[in-house]
Design an enzyme around this catalytic site. Structure first.
Site, PDB file in Angstrom:
ATOM      1  N   GLN A 202       0.839  -1.208   0.000  1.00  0.00           N
ATOM      2  CA  GLN A 202       0.000   0.000   0.000  1.00  0.00           C
ATOM      3  C   GLN A 202       0.865   1.245   0.000  1.00  0.00           C
ATOM      4  OE1 GLN A 202      -3.518   0.242   2.645  1.00  0.00           O
ATOM      5  NE2 GLN A 202      -2.551   2.014   3.572  1.00  0.00           N
ATOM      6  N   GLY A 203       0.756   2.069  -1.027  1.00  0.00           N
ATOM      7  CA  GLY A 203       1.531   3.296  -1.140  1.00  0.00           C
ATOM      8  C   GLY A 203       0.712   4.514  -0.765  1.00  0.00           C
ATOM      9  N   TYR A 204       0.506   4.722   0.531  1.00  0.00           N
ATOM     10  CA  TYR A 204      -0.261   5.864   1.019  1.00  0.00           C
ATOM     11  C   TYR A 204       0.646   6.874   1.733  1.00  0.00           C
ATOM     12  CZ  TYR A 204      -5.102   4.239   0.228  1.00  0.00           C
ATOM     13  OH  TYR A 204      -6.298   3.872  -0.329  1.00  0.00           O
ATOM     14  N   SER A 205       1.135   6.500   2.916  1.00  0.00           N
ATOM     15  CA  SER A 205       1.857   7.442   3.773  1.00  0.00           C
ATOM     16  C   SER A 205       3.137   7.952   3.124  1.00  0.00           C
ATOM     17  CB  SER A 205       2.198   6.788   5.113  1.00  0.00           C
ATOM     18  OG  SER A 205       1.037   6.463   5.834  1.00  0.00           O
TER      19      SER A 205
ATOM     20  N   SER B 171       4.262  -1.540   4.352  1.00  0.00           N
ATOM     21  CA  SER B 171       4.364  -2.934   4.821  1.00  0.00           C
ATOM     22  C   SER B 171       4.568  -3.884   3.652  1.00  0.00           C
ATOM     23  CB  SER B 171       3.097  -3.327   5.583  1.00  0.00           C
ATOM     24  OG  SER B 171       2.904  -2.489   6.701  1.00  0.00           O
TER      25      SER B 171
ATOM     26  N   GLU C  88     -10.469  -1.781   5.530  1.00  0.00           N
ATOM     27  CA  GLU C  88      -9.404  -2.179   6.443  1.00  0.00           C
ATOM     28  C   GLU C  88      -9.955  -2.574   7.806  1.00  0.00           C
ATOM     29  OE1 GLU C  88      -4.961  -0.476   7.552  1.00  0.00           O
ATOM     30  OE2 GLU C  88      -6.573   0.946   7.110  1.00  0.00           O
TER      31      GLU C  88
ATOM     32  N   SER D 109      -4.076   8.041  13.297  1.00  0.00           N
ATOM     33  CA  SER D 109      -3.799   8.324  14.709  1.00  0.00           C
ATOM     34  C   SER D 109      -5.087   8.536  15.491  1.00  0.00           C
ATOM     35  CB  SER D 109      -2.916   9.568  14.827  1.00  0.00           C
ATOM     36  OG  SER D 109      -3.640  10.729  14.464  1.00  0.00           O
TER      37      SER D 109
END
Length: 382
Positions: free
Chosen positions: A115-118, A150, A234, A359
């Site tokens: 997953q390429g988000y953050s 991850s 998720e 968060s």
């Protein structure tokens, strides 16, 4: 409220348990294990009605499979990002061609995803992503950096949230691209060593990486809607499987408290009972909300509940161990600085539980604004 399973669900559970007992012997590497699961029909068991998955299973049977898997001690999944995040997103937003291309290899355990988000400056504030994707004919040229990715070191593909409209701001001008990872010289993966000594997370650098135009999900500029939809998935069935792991960790902490005599302390006993009771509440809440649509606050409530609970469990694990908790089972060496036991790993890894995946502050803001209808926080306020 009835949280039970039907006789058909229990028969399905028994079949799953028997298969896992026969096959989850720990002799497979992670990729071979994914193919074993796929060949036996255990990946994508909820997609069959859409024509892409393996065996047919109701929602409660999917829960039964996830719980049995978590209880079995089977290898950690390396295909769960593709199965539990990308696949339902494609079913909801993908074209027929995208579904036909990507769902069968996921169901077979042949292609793994990350997953390429953050990004370094866009973690919980996902709308701040800067990774850019510029259209060049039939392809996009992707440039930027992702972090905390991850399993990127194992993945064949990455779904990337990138800015496809130059000069756009916040959630405007974003697109959801499917990017192949096998692009030497254009994609670099760097492992991030964590407090635990392991490296599940990675930095990923895109230097002109290519993505095909037909592999944009939800259309150009529709990335924010797709990305938010994925985050909702998720918190699905996998949450219940996660709670099985939590129960196993709680059992370890209870046994440690008995072994050290810490259980004789009434304050410790009260905290152990509270952890058990809160875990039961989390399960009931997950079952209550499973399959419900339009509940904007449910994913955030679930994340708040388990993040704080798991972090407190890690702290309790150290408390009941006493001074022994600070000592590793192996002496320091240059090759392997330290080796953690299960409860030490629990404590250190759980420090991040209230940060990753959104968060606590972000989850509370979502609940306040989207569920309770409270005034939005003024922009620019620190």
């Amino acid at each position: 409220m009835d949280f039970g399973f039907t006789a058909g669900d229990e028969a399905f559970r028994a079949e799953a348990r028997a298969w896992l007992v026969a096959h989850a012997d720990g002799t497979h590497d992670r990729r071979t294990w994914e193919r074993t699961l796929g060949k036996a029909g255990w990946i994508g068991i909820g997609w069959a009605r859409d024509g892409y998955g393996n065996r047919t299973a109701t929602l409660t049977q999917q829960v039964a499979w996830a719980e049995e898997y978590a209880s079995s001690g089977a290898p950690a999944r390396s295909g769960h990002i593709g199965e539990n995040l990308l696949a339902p997103t494609l079913l909801a937003h993908g074209t027929d061609e995208q579904k036909a291309r990507f769902l069968p290899p996921i169901a077979a355990g042949e292609e793994l995803w990350c997953q390429g988000y953050s990004e370094p400056d866009a973690g919980s504030d996902l709308a701040g992503v800067r990774t850019a994707a510029e259209r060049e004919g039939t392809e996009y040229r992707v440039t930027g950096q992702k972090i905390w990715t991850s399993l990127a070191h194992e993945a064949d593909w990455c779904f990337v949230l990138a800015r496809t409209e130059a000069g756009s701001h916040r959630h405007h001008g974003l697109s959801f691209l499917l990017v192949p990872m096998d692009q030497p010289g254009r994609i670099e993966v760097r492992p991030i060593r964590q407090l635990t000594g392991t490296s599940e997370f990675n930095e990923v650098f895109f230097d002109g990486a290519r993505a095909r135009a037909e592999h944009v999900v939800g259309g150009e500029g529709g990335g924010w809607k797709v990305a938010m939809s994925l985050l909702g998935f998720e918190r699905g069935v996998s949450t219940l499987a996660q709670q099985i792991g939590f129960a196993q960790e709680l059992g370890q902490v209870v046994r440690a408290a008995v072994a050290t005599g810490a259980v004789a302390d009434p304050v410790v006993r009260e905290r152990l009972v509270r952890q058990w009771a809160e875990l039961r509440v989390m399960r009931w809440n997950a079952l209550r909300t499973l399959g419900r649509s339009g509940d904007a606050g449910a994913p955030s409530v679930a994340k708040l509940l388990w993040g704080g609970w798991h972090q407190r469990l890690g702290e309790l694990a150290m408390l009941v161990r006493g001074a022994e908790a600070t000592v590793g089972p192996r002496h320091w060496s240059a090759a392997e600085p330290y080796e953690l036991d299960a409860l030490q790993h629990l404590f250190l890894f759980s420090r991040a539980d209230t940060i990753y995946g959104g968060s606590d502050q972000v989850q509370r803001t979502i609940i306040a604004e989207r569920v309770l209808g409270l005034p939005r926080e003024p922009k620019g306020v620190v």
